[in-house]
Motif scaffolding. Structure first.
Motif, PDB file in Angstrom:
ATOM      1  N   SER A 138      45.429  -1.318 -19.365  1.00  0.00           N
ATOM      2  CA  SER A 138      44.338  -0.988 -18.428  1.00  0.00           C
ATOM      3  C   SER A 138      43.701   0.351 -18.767  1.00  0.00           C
ATOM      4  N   LEU A 139      44.538   1.292 -19.244  1.00  0.00           N
ATOM      5  CA  LEU A 139      44.006   2.626 -19.547  1.00  0.00           C
ATOM      6  C   LEU A 139      44.480   3.066 -20.922  1.00  0.00           C
ATOM      7  N   ARG A 140      43.530   3.322 -21.805  1.00  0.00           N
ATOM      8  CA  ARG A 140      43.860   3.832 -23.136  1.00  0.00           C
ATOM      9  C   ARG A 140      43.798   5.350 -23.057  1.00  0.00           C
ATOM     10  N   ALA A 141      44.952   5.989 -23.123  1.00  0.00           N
ATOM     11  CA  ALA A 141      45.012   7.433 -22.868  1.00  0.00           C
ATOM     12  C   ALA A 141      45.103   8.215 -24.179  1.00  0.00           C
ATOM     13  N   GLY A 142      44.491   9.383 -24.170  1.00  0.00           N
ATOM     14  CA  GLY A 142      44.566  10.286 -25.316  1.00  0.00           C
ATOM     15  C   GLY A 142      44.688  11.715 -24.816  1.00  0.00           C
ATOM     16  N   ASP A 143      44.567  12.665 -25.753  1.00  0.00           N
ATOM     17  CA  ASP A 143      44.752  14.081 -25.430  1.00  0.00           C
ATOM     18  C   ASP A 143      43.992  14.536 -24.194  1.00  0.00           C
ATOM     19  N   GLY A 144      44.731  15.066 -23.240  1.00  0.00           N
ATOM     20  CA  GLY A 144      44.110  15.690 -22.075  1.00  0.00           C
ATOM     21  C   GLY A 144      43.741  14.723 -20.962  1.00  0.00           C
ATOM     22  N   ASP A 145      43.817  13.407 -21.224  1.00  0.00           N
ATOM     23  CA  ASP A 145      43.555  12.458 -20.137  1.00  0.00           C
ATOM     24  C   ASP A 145      44.639  12.625 -19.087  1.00  0.00           C
ATOM     25  N   SER A 146      44.283  12.412 -17.829  1.00  0.00           N
ATOM     26  CA  SER A 146      45.311  12.573 -16.800  1.00  0.00           C
ATOM     27  C   SER A 146      45.115  11.563 -15.686  1.00  0.00           C
ATOM     28  N   LEU A 147      46.180  11.392 -14.942  1.00  0.00           N
ATOM     29  CA  LEU A 147      46.190  10.446 -13.826  1.00  0.00           C
ATOM     30  C   LEU A 147      46.868  11.125 -12.647  1.00  0.00           C
ATOM     31  N   ASP A 148      46.135  11.221 -11.551  1.00  0.00           N
ATOM     32  CA  ASP A 148      46.655  11.878 -10.349  1.00  0.00           C
ATOM     33  C   ASP A 148      47.402  10.845  -9.508  1.00  0.00           C
ATOM     34  N   LEU A 149      48.708  11.054  -9.334  1.00  0.00           N
ATOM     35  CA  LEU A 149      49.490  10.115  -8.527  1.00  0.00           C
ATOM     36  C   LEU A 149      49.432  10.475  -7.044  1.00  0.00           C
ATOM     37  N   GLY A 150      48.798  11.588  -6.713  1.00  0.00           N
ATOM     38  CA  GLY A 150      48.792  12.070  -5.332  1.00  0.00           C
ATOM     39  C   GLY A 150      50.101  12.799  -5.046  1.00  0.00           C
ATOM     40  N   GLY A 151      50.162  13.471  -3.923  1.00  0.00           N
ATOM     41  CA  GLY A 151      51.390  14.185  -3.563  1.00  0.00           C
ATOM     42  C   GLY A 151      51.702  15.337  -4.511  1.00  0.00           C
ATOM     43  N   GLY A 152      50.674  15.872  -5.191  1.00  0.00           N
ATOM     44  CA  GLY A 152      50.880  17.027  -6.074  1.00  0.00           C
ATOM     45  C   GLY A 152      51.519  16.678  -7.402  1.00  0.00           C
ATOM     46  N   ILE A 153      51.396  15.447  -7.841  1.00  0.00           N
ATOM     47  CA  ILE A 153      51.974  15.045  -9.134  1.00  0.00           C
ATOM     48  C   ILE A 153      50.892  14.407 -10.003  1.00  0.00           C
ATOM     49  N   LEU A 155      50.039  12.983 -14.048  1.00  0.00           N
ATOM     50  CA  LEU A 155      50.484  12.656 -15.406  1.00  0.00           C
ATOM     51  C   LEU A 155      49.386  13.099 -16.367  1.00  0.00           C
ATOM     52  N   ARG A 156      49.765  13.921 -17.335  1.00  0.00           N
ATOM     53  CA  ARG A 156      48.784  14.329 -18.346  1.00  0.00           C
ATOM     54  C   ARG A 156      49.289  13.801 -19.695  1.00  0.00           C
ATOM     55  N   PHE A 157      48.380  13.261 -20.491  1.00  0.00           N
ATOM     56  CA  PHE A 157      48.803  12.564 -21.710  1.00  0.00           C
ATOM     57  C   PHE A 157      48.436  13.361 -22.961  1.00  0.00           C
ATOM     58  N   TYR A 158      49.302  13.228 -23.959  1.00  0.00           N
ATOM     59  CA  TYR A 158      49.051  13.839 -25.269  1.00  0.00           C
ATOM     60  C   TYR A 158      49.333  12.808 -26.348  1.00  0.00           C
ATOM     61  N   SER A 159      48.402  12.699 -27.246  1.00  0.00           N
ATOM     62  CA  SER A 159      48.610  11.843 -28.406  1.00  0.00           C
ATOM     63  C   SER A 159      49.554  12.591 -29.357  1.00  0.00           C
ATOM     64  N   THR A 160      50.708  11.988 -29.658  1.00  0.00           N
ATOM     65  CA  THR A 160      51.706  12.698 -30.481  1.00  0.00           C
ATOM     66  C   THR A 160      52.195  11.798 -31.627  1.00  0.00           C
ATOM     67  N   GLY A 162      53.290  10.484 -35.439  1.00  0.00           N
ATOM     68  CA  GLY A 162      54.240  11.029 -36.423  1.00  0.00           C
ATOM     69  C   GLY A 162      55.482  10.162 -36.467  1.00  0.00           C
ATOM     70  N   HIS A 163      56.121   9.976 -35.322  1.00  0.00           N
ATOM     71  CA  HIS A 163      57.224   9.002 -35.253  1.00  0.00           C
ATOM     72  C   HIS A 163      56.628   7.606 -35.437  1.00  0.00           C
ATOM     73  N   SER A 164      55.566   7.344 -34.680  1.00  0.00           N
ATOM     74  CA  SER A 164      54.757   6.147 -34.915  1.00  0.00           C
ATOM     75  C   SER A 164      53.306   6.596 -34.780  1.00  0.00           C
ATOM     76  N   ARG A 165      52.413   5.776 -35.306  1.00  0.00           N
ATOM     77  CA  ARG A 165      50.998   6.167 -35.236  1.00  0.00           C
ATOM     78  C   ARG A 165      50.497   6.141 -33.795  1.00  0.00           C
ATOM     79  N   CYS A 166      51.163   5.356 -32.944  1.00  0.00           N
ATOM     80  CA  CYS A 166      50.646   5.121 -31.585  1.00  0.00           C
ATOM     81  C   CYS A 166      51.354   5.967 -30.517  1.00  0.00           C
ATOM     82  N   SER A 167      52.149   6.967 -30.910  1.00  0.00           N
ATOM     83  CA  SER A 167      52.978   7.694 -29.917  1.00  0.00           C
ATOM     84  C   SER A 167      52.130   8.463 -28.902  1.00  0.00           C
ATOM     85  N   LEU A 168      52.520   8.311 -27.653  1.00  0.00           N
ATOM     86  CA  LEU A 168      51.844   8.983 -26.536  1.00  0.00           C
ATOM     87  C   LEU A 168      52.920   9.690 -25.702  1.00  0.00           C
TER      88      LEU A 168
END
Ligand SMILES: [Fe+2]
Ligand SMILES: [Fe+2]
Length: 301
Positions: A138-153, A155-160, A162-168
């Motif tokens: 549903s959501l293709r996430a990359g560097d700096g994308d984020s998702l607010d779960l509410g309640g002060g939490i 999720l911020r994503f980083y493309s990482t 090296g281990h695999s090409r698709c690591s997030l």
């Protein structure tokens, strides 16, 4: 000093570790919830039991983050989507591409089937199939994308890669918590050694660690092994980077001595396979993985 990995306790109101030490998922609880990690089909029963024991209302679990498309990090997702169709899957762009392709889907499906058979487990749980199939993202996430779960939490994503090409990797700034899956070296149980996991591209792996170096970190939750907290967690990225660079130097020095790629790959494959973490990996797969890692460390890829 050895790293202390922690077991299945609830470490905060916001993070609930699930699964086993070998294959971990995490439930992150804000106002809505997120699952980090996609597990394996043979942990489904344990996962459902754990969620029941903690009284988790499944309708509050909004999304599931797939860290990368290796069978031990996404294998339970088709079951979870059949059981809980409201779940939205988050993955990297390349991860989403792989999850829709017949080759990787069939490979993961056959690995899962073989493992379930070897463990004498059925291919379903409470009337729902455990088969693998293409996963809609549903959501293709990359560097700096984020998702607010509410309640002060958040999720911020980083493309990482090296281990695999698709690591997030997923980072929760409010908790200073990082969930890198296999994008970081693993602490070896009971020691201060780190096992480098740069199996796809060494340069990318180093760049990903350099990116994570900028984050303040108080907790790291691995998808294999436990969690580390406090000073161990705060120092883990610089230590990981140092261990990764040191291993690359060792590979290059050893290649200069041996001048024999196959022998070097055999040496390293033997070393990795002696680790508990990789004891289930067949020697063919381990050799192919090490072949890629060594060539990449030598700049041959
Ligand atoms: Fe893994
Ligand atoms: Fe992996």
């Amino acid at each position: 000093m050895a790293f202390i990995t922690q077991d299945l306790d609830c470490i905060s109101d916001h993070i609930l570790p699930l699964g086993s030490r070998n294959i971990r998922m995490y439930l992150v609880r804000g106002e809505s919830f997120a699952l980090l990690g996609g597990g394996v089909p043979w942990m489904v029963q344990r996962l459902e039991t754990q969620l029941d024991e903690h009284g988790i209302d499944r309708s509050r679990i909004r999304c599931l983050v797939i860290s990368h498309v290796h069978h031990d990090h996404c294998g339970a997702v088709p079951y979870l989507l059949r059981r809980y169709p409201h779940l939205e899957v988050i993955a990297s762009d390349y991860g989403a591409h792989l999850l829709s392709k017949s080759g990787p889907v069939e490979l993961i499906g056959s690995l899962n089937r073989k493992t379930l058979e070897a463990m004498n487990l059925p291919g379903e749980y409470k009337g729902m199939s455990l088969d693998f199939e293409p996963i809609p993202v549903s959501l293709r996430a990359g560097d700096g994308d984020s998702l607010d779960l509410g309640g002060g939490i958040t999720l911020r994503f980083y493309s990482t890669p090296g281990h695999s090409r698709c690591s997030l990797s997923t980072y929760i700034p409010e908790l200073r918590a990082l969930f890198p899956a296999d994008a970081l070296p693993f602490p070896e149980p009971g020691s201060d050694k780190l096992t480098v996991t740069a199996s796809h591209d060494y340069d990318d792996y180093v760049r990903s660690l350099e990116k994570l170096l900028l984050l303040p970190i108080e907790l790291i939750g691995y998808e294999h092994g436990g969690m580390i907290t406090g000073e161990d967690a705060a120092m883990m990225i610089p230590k990981s980077l140092a261990a990764t660079l040191q291993q690359r130097r060792r590979i290059r020095d050893r290649y200069d001595e041996l001048k024999d790629l196959d022998r070097l790959v055999d040496e390293l494959a033997g070393k990795y396979q002696s680790l508990e973490l990789y004891s289930m990996v067949s020697s063919d797969v381990m050799r192919a993985t090490m072949h890629r890692m060594v060539r990449s460390a030598l700049g041959m890829v």
